[in-house]
Write a protein that holds these residues in place. Structure first.
Motif, PDB file in Angstrom:
ATOM      1  N   LEU A 252       0.855  -1.024   0.168  1.00  0.00           N
ATOM      2  CA  LEU A 252      -0.040   0.006  -0.116  1.00  0.00           C
ATOM      3  C   LEU A 252       0.855   1.211  -0.055  1.00  0.00           C
ATOM      4  N   LEU A 253       0.651   2.033  -1.073  1.00  0.00           N
ATOM      5  CA  LEU A 253       1.530   3.372  -0.967  1.00  0.00           C
ATOM      6  C   LEU A 253       0.336   4.452  -0.528  1.00  0.00           C
ATOM      7  N   GLY A 254       0.732   5.025   0.744  1.00  0.00           N
ATOM      8  CA  GLY A 254      -0.202   5.701   1.492  1.00  0.00           C
ATOM      9  C   GLY A 254      -0.089   7.129   1.128  1.00  0.00           C
ATOM     10  N   PHE A 255      -0.932   7.989   1.681  1.00  0.00           N
ATOM     11  CA  PHE A 255      -1.179   9.386   1.596  1.00  0.00           C
ATOM     12  C   PHE A 255      -1.740  10.034   2.846  1.00  0.00           C
ATOM     13  N   GLY A 256      -1.270  10.993   3.409  1.00  0.00           N
ATOM     14  CA  GLY A 256      -1.902  11.561   4.704  1.00  0.00           C
ATOM     15  C   GLY A 256      -1.989  10.819   5.801  1.00  0.00           C
ATOM     16  N   ASP A 257      -3.095  10.412   6.211  1.00  0.00           N
ATOM     17  CA  ASP A 257      -3.326   9.700   7.410  1.00  0.00           C
ATOM     18  C   ASP A 257      -3.190   8.096   7.202  1.00  0.00           C
ATOM     19  N   ILE A 258      -3.365   7.858   5.935  1.00  0.00           N
ATOM     20  CA  ILE A 258      -3.195   6.328   5.500  1.00  0.00           C
ATOM     21  C   ILE A 258      -1.907   5.996   5.415  1.00  0.00           C
ATOM     22  N   ALA A 259      -1.230   5.501   6.205  1.00  0.00           N
ATOM     23  CA  ALA A 259       0.479   5.295   6.405  1.00  0.00           C
ATOM     24  C   ALA A 259       0.737   4.698   5.429  1.00  0.00           C
ATOM     25  N   GLY A 260       0.381   3.379   4.980  1.00  0.00           N
ATOM     26  CA  GLY A 260       0.699   2.547   4.023  1.00  0.00           C
ATOM     27  C   GLY A 260       2.313   1.890   4.455  1.00  0.00           C
ATOM     28  N   LEU A 262       4.825   2.337   2.162  1.00  0.00           N
ATOM     29  CA  LEU A 262       5.473   4.129   2.053  1.00  0.00           C
ATOM     30  C   LEU A 262       4.126   5.058   2.115  1.00  0.00           C
ATOM     31  N   ASN A 263       4.836   6.305   2.354  1.00  0.00           N
ATOM     32  CA  ASN A 263       3.983   7.332   2.146  1.00  0.00           C
ATOM     33  C   ASN A 263       4.125   8.533   1.307  1.00  0.00           C
ATOM     34  N   LEU A 264       3.466   8.821   0.392  1.00  0.00           N
ATOM     35  CA  LEU A 264       3.878   9.965  -0.562  1.00  0.00           C
ATOM     36  C   LEU A 264       3.846  11.110   0.285  1.00  0.00           C
ATOM     37  N   SER A 265       3.312  11.615   1.364  1.00  0.00           N
ATOM     38  CA  SER A 265       3.419  12.866   2.184  1.00  0.00           C
ATOM     39  C   SER A 265       2.630  12.484   3.353  1.00  0.00           C
ATOM     40  N   PRO A 266       3.152  12.053   4.448  1.00  0.00           N
ATOM     41  CA  PRO A 266       2.416  11.832   5.842  1.00  0.00           C
ATOM     42  C   PRO A 266       1.716  13.230   6.218  1.00  0.00           C
ATOM     43  N   THR A 267       2.009  14.134   5.909  1.00  0.00           N
ATOM     44  CA  THR A 267       1.332  15.475   6.285  1.00  0.00           C
ATOM     45  C   THR A 267       0.306  15.760   5.170  1.00  0.00           C
ATOM     46  N   GLY A 268       0.047  14.942   4.078  1.00  0.00           N
ATOM     47  CA  GLY A 268      -1.045  15.334   3.037  1.00  0.00           C
ATOM     48  C   GLY A 268      -0.417  16.709   2.240  1.00  0.00           C
ATOM     49  N   ASP A 269       1.084  16.832   2.124  1.00  0.00           N
ATOM     50  CA  ASP A 269       1.549  18.049   1.351  1.00  0.00           C
ATOM     51  C   ASP A 269       1.631  17.627  -0.057  1.00  0.00           C
ATOM     52  N   VAL A 271       3.013  19.208  -2.800  1.00  0.00           N
ATOM     53  CA  VAL A 271       4.228  19.206  -3.193  1.00  0.00           C
ATOM     54  C   VAL A 271       5.423  18.036  -3.043  1.00  0.00           C
ATOM     55  N   GLU A 272       5.301  17.849  -1.750  1.00  0.00           N
ATOM     56  CA  GLU A 272       6.061  16.713  -1.313  1.00  0.00           C
ATOM     57  C   GLU A 272       5.657  15.466  -1.940  1.00  0.00           C
ATOM     58  N   ALA A 273       4.225  15.065  -2.062  1.00  0.00           N
ATOM     59  CA  ALA A 273       3.579  13.977  -2.733  1.00  0.00           C
ATOM     60  C   ALA A 273       4.073  14.003  -4.199  1.00  0.00           C
ATOM     61  N   ALA A 274       4.004  14.991  -5.159  1.00  0.00           N
ATOM     62  CA  ALA A 274       4.371  15.097  -6.161  1.00  0.00           C
ATOM     63  C   ALA A 274       6.004  14.561  -6.577  1.00  0.00           C
ATOM     64  N   ALA A 275       6.787  15.399  -5.493  1.00  0.00           N
ATOM     65  CA  ALA A 275       8.198  15.045  -5.848  1.00  0.00           C
ATOM     66  C   ALA A 275       8.484  13.710  -5.358  1.00  0.00           C
ATOM     67  N   ASN A 276       7.611  13.014  -4.416  1.00  0.00           N
ATOM     68  CA  ASN A 276       7.949  11.598  -4.100  1.00  0.00           C
ATOM     69  C   ASN A 276       7.449  10.505  -5.143  1.00  0.00           C
ATOM     70  N   LEU A 277       6.346  10.969  -5.878  1.00  0.00           N
ATOM     71  CA  LEU A 277       5.644  10.075  -6.604  1.00  0.00           C
ATOM     72  C   LEU A 277       6.626   8.817  -7.465  1.00  0.00           C
ATOM     73  N   PHE A 278       7.345   9.121  -8.295  1.00  0.00           N
ATOM     74  CA  PHE A 278       8.103   8.211  -9.168  1.00  0.00           C
ATOM     75  C   PHE A 278       8.803   7.405  -8.240  1.00  0.00           C
ATOM     76  N   ASP A 279       9.657   8.218  -7.423  1.00  0.00           N
ATOM     77  CA  ASP A 279      10.763   7.472  -6.517  1.00  0.00           C
ATOM     78  C   ASP A 279      10.001   6.522  -5.701  1.00  0.00           C
ATOM     79  N   HIS A 280       8.966   6.777  -5.355  1.00  0.00           N
ATOM     80  CA  HIS A 280       8.210   5.696  -4.248  1.00  0.00           C
ATOM     81  C   HIS A 280       7.719   4.783  -5.236  1.00  0.00           C
ATOM     82  N   PHE A 281       7.256   4.896  -6.291  1.00  0.00           N
ATOM     83  CA  PHE A 281       6.622   4.079  -7.233  1.00  0.00           C
ATOM     84  C   PHE A 281       7.920   2.928  -7.502  1.00  0.00           C
ATOM     85  N   HIS A 282       8.993   3.484  -7.654  1.00  0.00           N
ATOM     86  CA  HIS A 282      10.356   2.564  -7.996  1.00  0.00           C
ATOM     87  C   HIS A 282      10.446   1.800  -6.545  1.00  0.00           C
TER      88      HIS A 282
END
Length: 322
Positions: A252-260, A262-269, A271-282
């Motif tokens: 599970l690739l998480g976002f915000g309160d859904i930890a998963g 890995l998490n695209l952005s634990p704070t729901g940000d 900009v952080e999620a976009a920057a992390n998207l492909f790195d986290h996909f890998h």
């Protein structure tokens, strides 16, 4: 020695101080991956048909999918593209930056026809990355560069991603560290004005400049710009969106309160999620392989601001494979 390590030795990885050597690779007809603020691009001399053909061969990319041409400034773009007043205003405001403009080709342009995939328009941008602009200045000409990954796979935001995906198919990688934006550029068609692809520049910023609603044409029947294929950005396993509860068969690739996992952005940000998207996909694709999981689940991401671009990439990753 692992296959990844073997491939790492087959491509020359250059440091930021080796811009001249990197430029010489491009001027000599070679393929060079280089960092922009969005993702790493796989560059070739845009006027050299054989070099551009090598991009398609290296990526396994359909010939009908056009390429973005990267230039150092507006004056360089004007050598092969035509700007009307609206396009010039957009370029003056958002370049350098993560905006690609689709513009009419200028008569007598020297670009390879492979760059435009037979269209009478060209996709062009000025990247904001200082290292990318230093490279373009050293090359002294337009550089065609799609994302530096096998076609349809996850885009590269680090040099290591490039080496792992394309290392035995290209001539060099200019390592500039991780990409700051981590999401491909937003693409606008200039005439008639329309949003062709969500990306690293939020549509709200463009709307604020124009003072009116931005027409959207994000998945037309005919490919008009890079990144419009319905199945794209895919990791090695099927992707399911909008998941809020972990499934034992999936990571599970998480976002915000859904930890998963890995998490695209634990704070729901966003900009952080976009920057992390492909790195986290890998990373999560590799995690799924190591754990024997059969699918990648992704937590809901709001459809606001950069969230629309993130969800666009997720939908394409989740689309049925051709």
């Amino acid at each position: 020695m692992s296959s990844t390590e073997t491939r790492r030795h087959r491509v020359q990885v250059l440091g930021p101080h080796q811009v001249d050597a990197a430029a010489e690779t491009l001027r000599g007809g070679g393929l060079l991956a280089f960092p922009t603020e969005t993702v790493y691009g796989l560059g070739a001399d845009a006027t050299n048909g054989e070099a551009v053909a090598r991009i398609f061969a290296a990526k396994g990319r359909p010939s009908f999918n056009p390429l973005i041409v990267h230039v150092v400034d507006i004056a360089a773009a004007e050598e092969f593209a035509m700007f009307d007043a609206a396009a010039r205003d957009l370029a003056m405001h958002f370049w350098p930056g993560p905006l690609t403009l689709v513009l009419p080709l200028r008569k007598g342009h020297r670009l390879s026809p492979l760059v435009t995939a037979g269209l009478d328009t060209v996709a062009v941008r000025v990247p904001a990355s200082p290292l990318a602009r230093d490279l373009l200045a050293a090359v002294g000409g337009p550089v065609a560069a799609p994302s530096a990954n096998p076609s349809g796979r996850v885009s590269a935001t680090r040099a290591a991603h490039v080496v792992d995906g394309l290392g035995d198919r290209i001539d060099g990688v200019l390592d500039g560290g991780p990409c700051a934006v981590g999401l491909e550029s937003t693409i606008l068609r200039a005439t008639p004005l329309a949003l062709l692809r969500e990306g690293g520049l939020a549509a709200e910023e463009i709307k604020a400049l124009l003072g009116r609603t931005l027409p959207r044409d994000v998945t037309p029947g005919k490919v008009q710009a890079p990144g419009q294929l319905s199945s794209h950005y895919a990791p090695g396993r099927p992707v399911r969106m909008g998941v809020t509860v972990a499934d034992p068969t999936a990571v599970l690739l998480g976002f915000g309160d859904i930890a998963g996992d890995l998490n695209l952005s634990p704070t729901g940000d966003m900009v952080e999620a976009a920057a992390n998207l492909f790195d986290h996909f890998h990373a999560i694709d590799a995690l799924a392989a190591s754990l024997g999981k059969v699918r990648i689940d992704v937590a809901p991401v709001p459809e606001t601001g950069l969230g629309r671009a993130i969800n666009d990439r997720l939908r394409r990753a989740a689309a049925p494979r051709p």
